[in-house]
Design an enzyme around this catalytic site. Structure first.
Site, short mmCIF file in Angstrom:
data_model
loop_
_atom_site.label_atom_id
_atom_site.label_comp_id
_atom_site.label_asym_id
_atom_site.label_seq_id
_atom_site.Cartn_x
_atom_site.Cartn_y
_atom_site.Cartn_z
CG ASP A 87 -15.23 4.69 -19.83
OD1 ASP A 87 -14.90 4.72 -18.71
OD2 ASP A 87 -15.36 5.51 -20.84
NE ARG A 129 -0.22 -4.42 12.24
CZ ARG A 129 1.09 -4.44 12.95
NH1 ARG A 129 1.04 -4.59 14.12
NH2 ARG A 129 2.21 -4.34 12.07
CE LYS A 150 -3.48 -2.19 4.74
NZ LYS A 150 -2.22 -2.14 5.47
CB CYS A 188 -10.58 2.64 -23.94
SG CYS A 188 -10.28 2.07 -25.60
CG HIS A 197 3.93 -2.38 9.15
ND1 HIS A 197 3.17 -3.75 9.14
CD2 HIS A 197 4.08 -2.37 7.97
CE1 HIS A 197 3.16 -4.08 7.98
NE2 HIS A 197 3.27 -2.93 7.19
NE ARG A 210 3.98 2.41 6.76
CZ ARG A 210 3.12 1.20 6.61
NH1 ARG A 210 3.01 1.07 5.32
NH2 ARG A 210 2.57 0.48 7.42
CE1 TYR A 242 -9.23 7.33 -28.57
CE2 TYR A 242 -9.27 5.62 -26.45
CZ TYR A 242 -9.92 6.60 -26.95
OH TYR A 242 -11.02 7.26 -26.64
C1 LIG Z 1 -1.47 -3.18 5.92
C2 LIG Z 1 -1.10 -3.37 7.32
C3 LIG Z 1 -1.11 -4.64 7.52
C4 LIG Z 1 -1.36 -5.93 6.92
O1 LIG Z 1 -0.65 -6.37 5.98
P1 LIG Z 1 -0.55 -7.51 5.13
O2 LIG Z 1 0.60 -7.58 4.03
O3 LIG Z 1 -1.83 -7.38 3.96
O4 LIG Z 1 -1.00 -8.86 5.90
C5 LIG Z 1 -0.70 -4.91 8.96
N1 LIG Z 1 0.13 -3.76 9.55
C6 LIG Z 1 0.00 -2.56 8.97
C7 LIG Z 1 0.58 -1.57 9.93
C8 LIG Z 1 -0.63 -2.44 7.83
O5 LIG Z 1 -0.52 -1.13 7.33
#
Ligand SMILES: *Cc1c(COP(=O)(O)O)cnc(C)c1O
Length: 386
Positions: A320, A226, A43, A318, A170, A141, A270
């Protein structure tokens, strides 16, 4: 760094070391037992590293599936030629269900509204809409609550357009060793998966461990892990660092566009927040700014590496550009006869000679985490794969 590659149109770029990505992916894969799948989180453009290129490198190093956060991120992978299963880690607007089905992107599901829209569209398109059930075991969440999971499946499972391919949760505290809340989330997840099975539902692949969970809690690998941040060579927390060796994949570099030697007392940037304190201070300009994701809060509070030596960033960053100062009297490794010159390579993140600036260092200076630092480097900087 004379042989460094960089895009032709801009003297600033992000280098991504795909060998590091492969090595890190294999390191995580080797933590998993044979039957356990690895889902790689790509992602946010692979945490800023370039989604399609990274996903392809991961696919040759053990990735079984990919995770994205938005419909567009999933489509980008498909259009880039990624063929593995893709899970979108949340629901998207119901208007997008046709796109999900067309591109074979599985959503996480936790509302009946979305489930029916997705299922009905699947029937219209003569497809079966695979999804993963998200369970909120304590992160507060997304997901159905543990005690609602069976009822939720009852209310949608009659739909012939839907097929549950996974059930996941999660963790909020997977990086804390011996944490009571973690154990409670894990227990709630286990109970939910059992309850679904007892009620006659196939949960599909059960998965819950993110990067820290994968490293610290192998007992909860279940059917799939994951993994995200670790694939990019960054540690999610101090607790994981002793357990797995990783290689950072991202470097951020640029070339000096201009150097002058201002008089003592002249100001920089600046608000003139830095004034030249003594003779023989060179002020060099770098074409990277906060619009590239270099947080303005780092102003007068970061280093760069030039010629293998650290130099202090000075003045406000700045949009850029930013400036840094080199005390010419004080240069050691940088050849004393030389000065910083227009065209010299500047390292903002990464290694140059014996010096290294890590995403962790920048995160600490910014008061954030390495995840945010790497994600922030914007699309305006070309990704160069090395
Ligand atoms: C981003 C995410 C992960 C991966 O998390 P890391 O801490 O980068 O390993 C796993 N599960 C869900 C639902 C996430 O949003």
């Amino acid at each position: 760094m004379a042989s460094v590659v960089y895009p032709e149109r801009r003297w600033a770029w992000v280098e991504v070391d795909l060998n590091a990505i492969r090595k890190n992916t294999r390191a995580f894969k080797s933590l998993l037992s044979r039957g356990t799948k690895m889902m790689c989180a790509v992602k946010a453009d692979a945490y800023g590293h370039g989604a399609v290129e990274c996903a392809k490198a991961m696919a040759t190093s053990g990735a079984d599936q990919f995770a994205v956060a938005t419909v567009d991120e999933g489509i980008e992978l498909r259009e880039g030629g990624v063929t593995q299963p893709i899970l979108m880690l949340n629901e998207s607007p119901v208007e997008s269900v046709a796109a999900l089905l067309e591109y074979d992107i599985m959503p996480a599901i936790y509302t009946t509204d979305f489930a029916f829209a997705y299922g009905e569209q699947a029937v219209r398109m003569d497809k079966v809409g695979k999804y993963h059930l998200a369970v909120d075991t304590g992160m507060t969440r997304i997901g159905v609550l543990p005690e609602e999971a069976v009822e939720f499946r009852h209310s949608i499972d009659f739909h012939r357009g839907l097929e549950c391919a996974g059930t996941f949760t999660h963790f909020a505290t997977a990086d804390v060793i011996g944490d009571w809340d973690f154990k409670q989330q894990a227990k709630r997840f286990e109970d939910t998966v059992c309850a679904l099975r007892d009620a006659g539902f196939d949960p599909g692949l059960a998965h819950c461990d993110n990067t820290p969970g994968t490293v610290l809690h192998p007992e909860f690998h279940y059917d799939m892990c994951r993994v995200g941040i670790g694939l990019y060579g960054l540690q999610p927390a101090d607790t994981t660092a002793p357990r797995i060796q990783l290689t950072p994949a991202m470097s951020v570099r640029a070339r000096v566009t201009r150097v002058i030697n201002p008089a003592v007392g002249e100001g920089v940037g600046y608000g003139l927040t830095y004034r030249v304190p003594k003779p023989n201070i060179q002020i060099a300009t770098v074409p990277v700014g906060y619009a590239d994701g270099l947080a303005r809060t780092l102003s007068n509070n970061m280093d760069v590496i030039v010629g293998g030596v650290r130099a202090r960033q000075v003045g406000r960053i700045c949009m850029d550009q930013f400036m840094f100062a080199v005390d010419v009297n004080n240069i050691r490794a940088y050849h004393p006869a030389e000065r910083v010159e227009r065209g010299d390579v500047v390292t903002i993140i990464g290694r140059d000679g014996d010096e290294e600036i890590t995403a962790d260092e920048m995160a600490e200076r910014r008061g954030t985490i390495n995840y945010e630092v790497v994600c922030n480097f914007s699309q305006r900087l070309d990704r160069v794969f090395v």
